[in-house]
Design an enzyme around this catalytic site. Structure first.
Site, PDB file in Angstrom:
ATOM      1  CE  LYS A   1      -6.358  -0.716  78.795  1.00  0.00           C
ATOM      2  NZ  LYS A   1      -5.068  -1.151  78.865  1.00  0.00           N
TER       3      LYS A   1
ATOM      4  CE  LYS B   1       2.075  -1.071  71.137  1.00  0.00           C
ATOM      5  NZ  LYS B   1       3.120  -0.333  71.712  1.00  0.00           N
TER       6      LYS B   1
ATOM      7  CE  LYS C   1      -0.809   7.445  76.234  1.00  0.00           C
ATOM      8  NZ  LYS C   1       0.450   7.349  77.041  1.00  0.00           N
TER       9      LYS C   1
END
Length: 355
Positions: free
Chosen positions: A217, A115, A220
Site C-alpha cells: 500500500k 499494532k 506515508k
C-alpha cells in the site's frame, strides 16, 4: 425526546503528510458526501497519541490535515471541521464506553493485535481502548452513517455493539429521562438513545499501492518519497514521481484480466481510472497495446490537472495558518454544542449529577 439527525461522521489522524491514497480513498469521498448529508469531519488528534505518544509537531500535522480538507473542497461553513481534543466530550464519553465495552471485545480487535505486535504487554492502554474512543467520536454526535474502509469495519461493528449494549442496559433509564427514540436493532425496534450506525460505502474502494512496489500500500511511512504522491507535491514533483514509477517491460493489456500478475501495471491503471472517474476497462480500451512510455505522460498530465490545485491551495493555507485555526475554532464550538447536549442526556440516563 431527543431527536436523531441523519448525520455522517468521519475522522483522519494527524500523522504525517497525506498522500494520493488518502485523497482517493477518503478525502475526495468526504467532499462528495457534502452534497447529500449533514457532515462532521474531525482531525482525531487524541487517536494519534495511542501508538506514538510524543510527536515532533502535532499541531502542524493537525493543521496539515485540516488544510487538505479545505483544499479538496470541504465547506467548513455548511458542515463542521474541527480537531477532536477541542471537545472534551470525546474523552468523557469514551470513559463511559470503556465501562460499557467488554475486555474480550477489545482483545479481538485485529488492528490492536497488528499494532501491538508480539509485545502486547508493553502496548499502551490507550491503544487497547482505541476502538472505544472511536465509538465515542461517532456516537457523541449520534451519527447515523460513517464512511469506512476495510481496516475500520471491525471498529464500526464494535461501535454498533457498544450502542446496542448501552441502549439495552439503560432502556428503562432512557425512557425515564425522556430522551428515547425508536431505534432499529436487527429485526426489532426498541426505545434507545444511540443509533446503530450504518457503514457508508461509496462505490468501489480505491486501493492505491506504492509507486515503487505494486504489492504494498502507498504509505506515508515508506522511507522512499518516490513511493507516494504527497498532497503537498507541486506539479513537477507529481510528474517526476510518475515518470519514475516502477513498471514492467510489457505493453498494457487491452482487457482487465490482462493485469493479473502485473501489480505495478494494475496500480497505475487503477490510479488513472480513479482520477478520471472512469473504469479500468475504459482506460485499457484507450491505452491497451501501448507502452508505459506513452501512458505515463498522459497519467502525469491527468494527475497534475486533478491534484495540483489541491496541493497549491494546501501550501497557501499552511503558509498563513490563521484561517485554518479559525476554522478549527469555529468547528470546535459548533461540534461542542452538539456534544454537550449528548453528554447532558448521557449523564441523565446514567444518573450522574450535573448543573
Amino acid at each position: 425526546m431527543s431527536d436523531i439527525t441523519p448525520r455522517v461522521f468521519s475522522g483522519v489522524q494527524p500523522t504525517g503528510n497525506l498522500h494520493l491514497g488518502n485523497y482517493l480513498g477518503a478525502i475526495r469521498k468526504f467532499v462528495a458526501l457534502q452534497e447529500s448529508h449533514d457532515c462532521i469531519y474531525c482531525v482525531v488528534d487524541l487517536h494519534s497519541i495511542t501508538v506514538q505518544l510524543v510527536h515532533d509537531d502535532l499541531r502542524g500535522q493537525t493543521r496539515s490535515i485540516t488544510a487538505a480538507f479545505l483544499a479538496a473542497g470541504i465547506d467548513p461553513k455548511q458542515h463542521i471541521v474541527f480537531n477532536q481534543s477541542r471537545v472534551p466530550g470525546h474523552a468523557e464519553l469514551a470513559w463511559v464506553f470503556n465501562c460499557v465495552a467488554r475486555i474480550g471485545w477489545m482483545n479481538r480487535m485485529t488492528q490492536f493485535k497488528e499494532k501491538a505486535g508480539k509485545d502486547r504487554e508493553n502496548a499502551s492502554l490507550g491503544l487497547l481502548a482505541y476502538p472505544s474512543l472511536m465509538a465515542a467520536d461517532i456516537l457523541l454526535y449520534r451519527a447515523t452513517h460513517v464512511p469506512v474502509g476495510d481496516d475500520q469495519k471491525q471498529h464500526l461493528e464494535l461501535t454498533r455493539d457498544i450502542a446496542a449494549k448501552f441502549n439495552n442496559d439503560f432502556s428503562d433509564k432512557i425512557a425515564a429521562a425522556g430522551v428515547g427514540q425508536p431505534i432499529q436493532m436487527g429485526d426489532e425496534t426498541v426505545n434507545g438513545y444511540f443509533p446503530i450506525t450504518e457503514p457508508l460505502i461509496e462505490g468501489p474502494a480505491t486501493r492505491v499501492m506504492s509507486l515503487k512496489d505494486g504489492s504494498k500500500k502507498m504509505s506515508k511511512s515508506d522511507p522512499s518519497d518516490l513511493s507516494r504522491i504527497n498532497l503537498t507535491d507541486d506539479a513537477d514533483a507529481i510528474s517526476r514521481k510518475i515518470r519514475k514509477a516502477r513498471t514492467d517491460p510489457d505493453a498494457l493489456p487491452s482487457e482487465v484480466d490482462g493485469l493479473t500478475g502485473r501489480p505495478e501495471a494494475d496500480n497505475l491503471i487503477g490510479i488513472y481510472a480513479a482520477l478520471a472517474e472512469r473504469s479500468k476497462a475504459e482506460i485499457l480500451a484507450e491505452f491497451g497495446g501501448r507502452q508505459f512510455s506513452e501512458f505515463k505522460p498522459a497519467m502525469a498530465e491527468l494527475a497534475v490537472e486533478k491534484l495540483a490545485p489541491v496541493s497549491g491551495e494546501m501550501r497557501r493555507l499552511l503558509a498563513a495558518p490563521d484561517h485554518i485555526d479559525a476554522v478549527l475554532k469555529d468547528g470546535g464550538e459548533r461540534a461542542g454544542a452538539i456534544a454537550a447536549a449528548t453528554m447532558n442526556d448521557v449523564k441523565d440516563i446514567i444518573g450522574l449529577l450535573r448543573d
